[in-house]
Every structure is written in C-alpha cells, then in structure tokens.
Scaffold this motif. Structure first.
Motif, short mmCIF file in Angstrom:
data_model
loop_
_atom_site.label_atom_id
_atom_site.label_comp_id
_atom_site.label_asym_id
_atom_site.label_seq_id
_atom_site.Cartn_x
_atom_site.Cartn_y
_atom_site.Cartn_z
N ASN A 1 -9.71 -6.61 12.91
CA ASN A 1 -10.28 -6.05 11.68
C ASN A 1 -10.02 -4.54 11.58
O ASN A 1 -9.62 -4.03 10.53
CB ASN A 1 -11.79 -6.34 11.66
CG ASN A 1 -12.41 -5.90 10.37
OD1 ASN A 1 -12.19 -6.49 9.32
ND2 ASN A 1 -13.16 -4.82 10.42
N ARG A 2 -10.25 -3.82 12.68
CA ARG A 2 -10.07 -2.36 12.67
C ARG A 2 -8.62 -2.00 12.28
O ARG A 2 -8.40 -1.15 11.41
CB ARG A 2 -10.38 -1.80 14.06
CG ARG A 2 -10.08 -0.34 14.22
CD ARG A 2 -11.24 0.55 13.81
NE ARG A 2 -12.29 0.56 14.77
CZ ARG A 2 -13.60 0.48 14.48
NH1 ARG A 2 -14.00 0.38 13.23
NH2 ARG A 2 -14.52 0.50 15.43
N ARG B 1 -18.57 -1.59 13.64
CA ARG B 1 -18.30 -1.67 12.19
C ARG B 1 -19.10 -0.63 11.41
O ARG B 1 -18.83 -0.39 10.25
CB ARG B 1 -18.69 -3.06 11.67
CG ARG B 1 -17.89 -4.19 12.29
CD ARG B 1 -16.83 -4.68 11.32
NE ARG B 1 -15.80 -5.41 12.02
CZ ARG B 1 -15.77 -6.72 12.18
NH1 ARG B 1 -16.71 -7.47 11.68
NH2 ARG B 1 -14.78 -7.30 12.83
N ALA C 1 -5.41 -1.60 19.39
CA ALA C 1 -5.34 -2.90 20.07
C ALA C 1 -6.17 -2.87 21.35
O ALA C 1 -6.30 -1.82 21.99
CB ALA C 1 -3.89 -3.24 20.40
N LEU D 1 -0.23 5.23 28.03
CA LEU D 1 -0.50 6.35 27.12
C LEU D 1 0.21 7.63 27.54
O LEU D 1 0.76 8.35 26.71
CB LEU D 1 -2.01 6.61 27.02
CG LEU D 1 -2.86 5.46 26.47
CD1 LEU D 1 -4.34 5.84 26.46
CD2 LEU D 1 -2.42 5.10 25.06
N LEU E 1 -13.44 1.66 24.04
CA LEU E 1 -14.47 0.66 23.74
C LEU E 1 -15.36 0.47 24.96
O LEU E 1 -14.87 0.30 26.08
CB LEU E 1 -13.81 -0.68 23.41
CG LEU E 1 -14.75 -1.87 23.22
CD1 LEU E 1 -15.64 -1.71 22.00
CD2 LEU E 1 -13.98 -3.18 23.12
N PHE F 1 -8.21 4.61 21.49
CA PHE F 1 -9.58 4.14 21.30
C PHE F 1 -10.27 3.95 22.65
O PHE F 1 -9.60 3.71 23.66
CB PHE F 1 -9.58 2.79 20.55
CG PHE F 1 -9.43 2.96 19.06
CD1 PHE F 1 -8.22 3.38 18.53
CD2 PHE F 1 -10.49 2.74 18.21
CE1 PHE F 1 -8.07 3.58 17.17
CE2 PHE F 1 -10.36 2.93 16.84
CZ PHE F 1 -9.15 3.34 16.32
N LEU G 1 -3.84 3.61 18.25
CA LEU G 1 -3.78 2.51 19.21
C LEU G 1 -5.10 1.75 19.29
O LEU G 1 -5.90 1.93 20.22
CB LEU G 1 -3.37 3.08 20.57
CG LEU G 1 -2.04 3.86 20.52
CD1 LEU G 1 -1.86 4.74 21.74
CD2 LEU G 1 -0.86 2.91 20.36
O1 PMT Z 1 -10.45 -5.63 16.27
P1 PMT Z 1 -11.93 -5.42 16.02
O2 PMT Z 1 -12.74 -6.67 16.25
O3 PMT Z 1 -12.19 -4.80 14.67
O4 PMT Z 1 -12.46 -4.38 17.13
C1 PMT Z 1 -11.88 -3.12 17.21
C2 PMT Z 1 -11.81 -2.63 18.68
C3 PMT Z 1 -13.23 -2.54 19.22
C4 PMT Z 1 -10.98 -3.60 19.54
C5 PMT Z 1 -11.10 -1.22 18.63
O5 PMT Z 1 -11.87 -0.35 17.84
C6 PMT Z 1 -10.95 -0.62 20.04
O6 PMT Z 1 -11.83 0.00 20.59
N1 PMT Z 1 -9.74 -0.85 20.65
C7 PMT Z 1 -9.40 -0.38 22.03
C8 PMT Z 1 -9.99 -1.35 23.04
C9 PMT Z 1 -9.54 -1.04 24.44
O7 PMT Z 1 -8.60 -1.59 24.93
O8 PMT Z 1 -10.21 -0.07 25.03
P2 PMT Z 1 -9.94 0.39 26.55
O9 PMT Z 1 -11.04 1.28 26.88
O10 PMT Z 1 -9.71 -0.78 27.46
O11 PMT Z 1 -8.54 1.19 26.45
C10 PMT Z 1 -8.48 2.51 25.97
C11 PMT Z 1 -7.08 2.84 25.44
O12 PMT Z 1 -6.11 2.73 26.47
C12 PMT Z 1 -6.65 1.96 24.28
O13 PMT Z 1 -6.25 2.78 23.18
C13 PMT Z 1 -5.47 1.16 24.81
O14 PMT Z 1 -4.42 1.10 23.84
C14 PMT Z 1 -5.00 1.96 26.03
N2 PMT Z 1 -4.59 1.11 27.16
C15 PMT Z 1 -5.45 0.21 27.70
C16 PMT Z 1 -5.06 -0.55 28.79
C17 PMT Z 1 -3.76 -0.33 29.32
N3 PMT Z 1 -3.35 -1.02 30.36
N4 PMT Z 1 -2.93 0.56 28.77
C18 PMT Z 1 -3.33 1.29 27.71
O15 PMT Z 1 -2.55 2.12 27.23
#
Ligand code: PMT
Length: 339
Positions: free
Chosen positions: A83-84, A293, A208, A243, A261, A259, A206
């Motif tokens: 959705n995002r 949201r 996903a 990243l 989460l 992002f 980013l």
């Molecule tokens: O799709 P929806 O239901 O609307 O929800 C949206 C969401 C909550 C999924 C979105 O807003 C969100 O937060 N997406 C990032 C989720 C995530 O993977 O968070 P993380 O804390 O695990 O990773 C942080 C960042 O590192 C992310 O930007 C990711 O692209 C990056 N990453 C993560 C793991 C990895 N191995 N390599 C990366 O580069």
C-alpha cells in the motif's frame, strides 16, 4: 574468500555483497530489463512536448521472499501489503516524477487501490452481448482508476518511440515485478546503475520490506523438503545490507530515502537515526506497524519531522504530506548540488 569473487574486496561488506550476487540464481531476462530501463530513462530525459527532463524515482514496494527449496514449494515471507509504495507512486507521478515501480508480484498497484480487492469482476456487468458497463456502486472508483492510469499512458501514445516501448506501462511509470530476495536485489542494482547518470535528479524510495536472512542458493535443497525426515534444521545467512553499496557505488549522487519499521515505538526513532548515519541516507522514514497508515516520522539531519494523515478528511492518507515533504527536500538537494 570465495574464489569466484575475483579481485580482493576493500571491506568485508563488499565481499559479502559480491558473494551474495555470485551465488544468486541468474535473473531471468536480465538483458530485457536493462533495455527497458535504458529506454524509460532516455524517454523521460527528453519527454515529448514539455521539454524539461523529468526527475526519476525508484519506488520499491511489497515484501521479498526467501525460498527454502530451489524448485520452490516453501518460502519465508516479509510482511508488506504494498500500500505504501503504490500510494506514494501516485503522488510522485502527480508531482511530475517518472517512477520505476519495483514491486512484489500480487501486491497493491498504483491507481487500483480503491477497487475491490478480491472481486474485481463485481465492478462490471454485461448490458447486452457487446457492451460491458460499470456496476453503479463502483463507478467512482473505476472512473478514477481508469482516468489516472490513462493520464500517464497518453503521453506514451504520443511518444516518438512508441514502438520501442511496447512493454512499458506508461511514459511516466515503469513497473518491474519481483518475488524473491535474489530478484529484488539484482533488479535494484540494475536500476541503480541505470539511474547513475541522472546524478542528483535520481531518487530512491525504499519502502519494500526486505528479508534479513536467506538460504544461499548452493546450500539450498533442490527438491521439496520431505517432512518424513523429521524436524527441519536449517541455517539462514544474513542478507548484506545493500544501502551502503547503493549510496557509495551504484548511484552516489542519488537522493536516498530508506524506511525503518518496528513494532516497539520505544526503539523506533533511535534505530532510524542509527540507520540514517550508518547508511548515509538523506532521510529515514520511521514507522510503527500498527500506526503506519496514520503517521510516520521523517528523520533527516538533526530533525525529526512528524507527518500525519489529515484526520478531518475520511479519504486522506499519510503519503500525500510525506511525498510533498520529500519533493521539497529533494528540490533543495538538486539546487544545492548545482546539477
Ligand atoms: O506495504 P505496507 O503494508 O503499506 O507497509 C509499509 C511498510 C511498513 C512495509 C513500509 O512503510 C516500511 O517500513 N518498509 C521497510 C520495512 C523494512 O524492511 O524495514 P527494515 O527495518 O527491516 O529495513 C530498513 C531498510 O533497510 C529498508 O529500507 C530496506 O530496504 C533496507 N534493507 C533491509 C534489509 C536488507 N537486507 N537490506 C536492506 O537494504
């Protein structure tokens, strides 16, 4: 170090990244994807009519999977509806950006969010043998989806390279699907390399949800794992964070938004600040699962900016003010970089 890695790497992270890509199954139609990217970026660098080049944003959306078998029956999934990413794509397009939408197959799509999820055919009825009409309760949603989608495809039909770009969804939108973590990271790398020459006009958003652990392809069972063999004992390896590679090597001038989460709001902002510094992101959008949201906090430099949905409007979303903020910060970045 794995002998396939070639020349010695600068840091352990580089070695991990090389090893991830070396052991990943080859991306299907990689040459076709690179060609589409090249054509899309060229097209938006000199769009017909208006003249000035469009800024290009890569929006990633949906969750990656980690297969447990090469002929995959079972997999581990990462939570994200898409959705995002889908909603943000619509606002970026509205703001004049061209969008490369890297999305999980089956996740939410731009312009289709107000359509019923499961029963799309409920929107339509056959009035006679030759015409299909929109069923009254869904008229508004279907009209909006068709109008907005058409608005971005019309440019395409007027384009001088129409024939070349048959596989491209629209002049301002290129959709590329992924399922696994292998596909996602290989495609992200190709996209970043293709956008490199756009300099500060390139943006990465980013959203996903990316797997943190995976089973390396060469140590993965080929066939379906048999349950008769008893409890499953499996070692997952850490997925290298891409990243830094994106920021340092693939597209060094791009404006990057990642992002964060969390489900525990007490650690969210601290983790977002850490990620921003460690991966040198321009912005980190911090969101908590249950309120994602309604509100997000954008961490940038030494600011923490709370962005909320307009609660006085039933149809409002948090992506509208979020993309507005990002576009204004990106514009300042383009101006500062003098390109
Ligand atoms: O799709 P929806 O239901 O609307 O929800 C949206 C969401 C909550 C999924 C979105 O807003 C969100 O937060 N997406 C990032 C989720 C995530 O993977 O968070 P993380 O804390 O695990 O990773 C942080 C960042 O590192 C992310 O930007 C990711 O692209 C990056 N990453 C993560 C793991 C990895 N191995 N390599 C990366 O580069």
């Amino acid at each position: 170090m794995d002998s396939r890695n070639g020349p010695a790497s600068e840091t352990p992270l580089d070695a991990e990244i090389e090893s991830f890509f070396d052991s990943a199954p080859p991306l299907k139609d990689s040459a076709g994807i690179i060609k589409k990217l090249k054509e899309f970026i060229e097209f938006n660098s000199t769009p017909p009519g208006k003249g000035s080049p469009r800024r290009v944003v890569c929006v990633t959306s949906g969750g990656t999977t980690v297969p447990l078998e090469q002929r995959c029956v079972r997999f581990i999934d990462n939570f994200s509806s898409g959705n995002r990413g889908a909603t943000s794509t619509e606002y970026f397009i509205k703001a004049g950006y061209a969008v490369i939408f890297l999305y999980r197959r089956g996740s939410f799509q731009p312009y289709c969010q107000s359509l019923p999820e499961d029963l799309l055919l409920e929107c339509f009825e056959c009035s006679d043998d030759s015409t299909i009409q929109v069923h009254q309760p869904h008229t508004k949603a279907v009209k909006r989806a068709v109008r907005d989608h058409h608005a971005i495809t019309v440019t395409m039909s007027q384009s001088r390279i129409l024939g070349l770009l048959q596989a491209v969804a629209g002049g301002q939108l290129l959709k590329l699907p992924f399922t696994t973590i292998f596909e996602y990271l290989q495609m992200l790398q190709s996209i970043a390399m293709s956008m490199r020459d756009l300099g500060s006009h390139a943006v990465f958003y980013l959203a996903a949800a990316v797997s943190d652990f995976y089973v390396p392809w060469e140590s993965m069972a080929e066939h379906k794992i048999q349950s008769a063999s008893g409890p499953l004992d499996m070692r997952l390896v850490q997925v290298p964070k891409m990243l830094l590679a994106l920021k340092k090597e693939w597209a060094p001038m791009a404006f990057c938004i990642s992002f964060k989460l969390e489900t525990d709001s007490n650690i969210l902002l601290e983790k977002a600040e850490m990620a921003r510094e460690k991966y040198r992101m321009h912005m980190v959008v911090a969101n908590e699962l249950s309120t994602r949201r309604e509100e997000v906090t954008v961490v940038t430099g030494n600011e923490r900016i709370l962005v909320c949905r307009d609660k006085t409007r039933a149809d409002s979303d948090v992506e509208e003010p979020l993309i507005e903020l990002i576009v204004s910060r990106h514009s300042a970045y383009v101006k500062d970089s003098g390109l």
